[in-house]
Write a protein that holds these residues in place. Structure first.
Motif, PDB file in Angstrom:
ATOM      1  N   TYR A   1       0.817  -1.212   0.000  1.00  0.00           N
ATOM      2  CA  TYR A   1       0.000   0.000   0.000  1.00  0.00           C
ATOM      3  C   TYR A   1       0.856   1.271   0.000  1.00  0.00           C
ATOM      4  O   TYR A   1       0.374   2.326   0.391  1.00  0.00           O
ATOM      5  N   GLU A   2       2.080   1.158  -0.458  1.00  0.00           N
ATOM      6  CA  GLU A   2       2.989   2.300  -0.398  1.00  0.00           C
ATOM      7  C   GLU A   2       2.523   3.461  -1.273  1.00  0.00           C
ATOM      8  O   GLU A   2       2.634   4.622  -0.879  1.00  0.00           O
ATOM      9  N   ILE A   3       1.994   3.167  -2.452  1.00  0.00           N
ATOM     10  CA  ILE A   3       1.529   4.232  -3.341  1.00  0.00           C
ATOM     11  C   ILE A   3       0.331   4.944  -2.722  1.00  0.00           C
ATOM     12  O   ILE A   3       0.242   6.174  -2.748  1.00  0.00           O
ATOM     13  N   TYR A   4      -0.593   4.179  -2.140  1.00  0.00           N
ATOM     14  CA  TYR A   4      -1.763   4.789  -1.507  1.00  0.00           C
ATOM     15  C   TYR A   4      -1.363   5.661  -0.320  1.00  0.00           C
ATOM     16  O   TYR A   4      -1.916   6.739  -0.124  1.00  0.00           O
ATOM     17  N   ALA A   5      -0.407   5.195   0.455  1.00  0.00           N
ATOM     18  CA  ALA A   5       0.059   5.977   1.600  1.00  0.00           C
ATOM     19  C   ALA A   5       0.765   7.244   1.140  1.00  0.00           C
ATOM     20  O   ALA A   5       0.601   8.309   1.750  1.00  0.00           O
ATOM     21  N   SER A   6       1.508   7.172   0.063  1.00  0.00           N
ATOM     22  CA  SER A   6       2.192   8.352  -0.462  1.00  0.00           C
ATOM     23  C   SER A   6       1.194   9.375  -0.988  1.00  0.00           C
ATOM     24  O   SER A   6       1.336  10.584  -0.750  1.00  0.00           O
ATOM     25  N   VAL A   7       0.175   8.911  -1.685  1.00  0.00           N
ATOM     26  CA  VAL A   7      -0.861   9.819  -2.176  1.00  0.00           C
ATOM     27  C   VAL A   7      -1.620  10.429  -0.999  1.00  0.00           C
ATOM     28  O   VAL A   7      -1.946  11.620  -1.006  1.00  0.00           O
ATOM     29  N   ALA A   8      -1.876   9.636   0.035  1.00  0.00           N
ATOM     30  CA  ALA A   8      -2.547  10.158   1.225  1.00  0.00           C
ATOM     31  C   ALA A   8      -1.700  11.235   1.905  1.00  0.00           C
ATOM     32  O   ALA A   8      -2.240  12.235   2.397  1.00  0.00           O
ATOM     33  N   LEU A   9      -0.393  11.058   1.918  1.00  0.00           N
ATOM     34  CA  LEU A   9       0.483  12.083   2.471  1.00  0.00           C
ATOM     35  C   LEU A   9       0.446  13.361   1.647  1.00  0.00           C
ATOM     36  O   LEU A   9       0.483  14.468   2.199  1.00  0.00           O
ATOM     37  N   LEU A  10       0.367  13.236   0.335  1.00  0.00           N
ATOM     38  CA  LEU A  10       0.260  14.416  -0.515  1.00  0.00           C
ATOM     39  C   LEU A  10      -1.057  15.157  -0.276  1.00  0.00           C
ATOM     40  O   LEU A  10      -1.088  16.386  -0.205  1.00  0.00           O
ATOM     41  N   VAL A  11      -2.145  14.406  -0.126  1.00  0.00           N
ATOM     42  CA  VAL A  11      -3.445  15.021   0.169  1.00  0.00           C
ATOM     43  C   VAL A  11      -3.408  15.682   1.537  1.00  0.00           C
ATOM     44  O   VAL A  11      -3.938  16.790   1.720  1.00  0.00           O
ATOM     45  N   LEU A  12      -2.790  15.035   2.512  1.00  0.00           N
ATOM     46  CA  LEU A  12      -2.645  15.620   3.842  1.00  0.00           C
ATOM     47  C   LEU A  12      -1.849  16.915   3.781  1.00  0.00           C
ATOM     48  O   LEU A  12      -2.179  17.892   4.459  1.00  0.00           O
ATOM     49  N   ALA A  13      -0.808  16.950   2.965  1.00  0.00           N
ATOM     50  CA  ALA A  13       0.004  18.155   2.832  1.00  0.00           C
ATOM     51  C   ALA A  13      -0.820  19.310   2.276  1.00  0.00           C
ATOM     52  O   ALA A  13      -0.740  20.438   2.783  1.00  0.00           O
TER      53      ALA A  13
END
Length: 67
Positions: free
Chosen positions: A42-54
């Motif tokens: 789930y690394e890609i999903y977590a990275s996208v979630a971090l971008l949305v959080l930012a």
């Protein structure tokens, strides 16, 4: 509070972008997303979630006004 939200947003943006670069190219292994074993697969999903959080943190920092 505005500076703190901006700083945390920058860290989230940096880690999310680094995670995406690592997953898509296999380079730049400095992020923490690929190091957590609980996120395997789930690394890609977590990275996208971090971008949305930012983005959300930057918006929250702007809405706080000066201070």
């Amino acid at each position: 509070m505005r500076k703190l939200l901006g700083f945390i947003g920058f860290i989230a943006l940096f880690q999310g972008a680094g995670g995406l670069v690592h997953e898509l190219t296999g380079r730049l292994g400095w992020g923490f997303v690929h190091r957590w074993s609980v996120l395997d697969g789930y690394e890609i999903y977590a990275s996208v979630a971090l971008l949305v959080l930012a983005v959300a943190l930057f918006a929250a920092a702007e809405s706080r006004g000066s201070g």
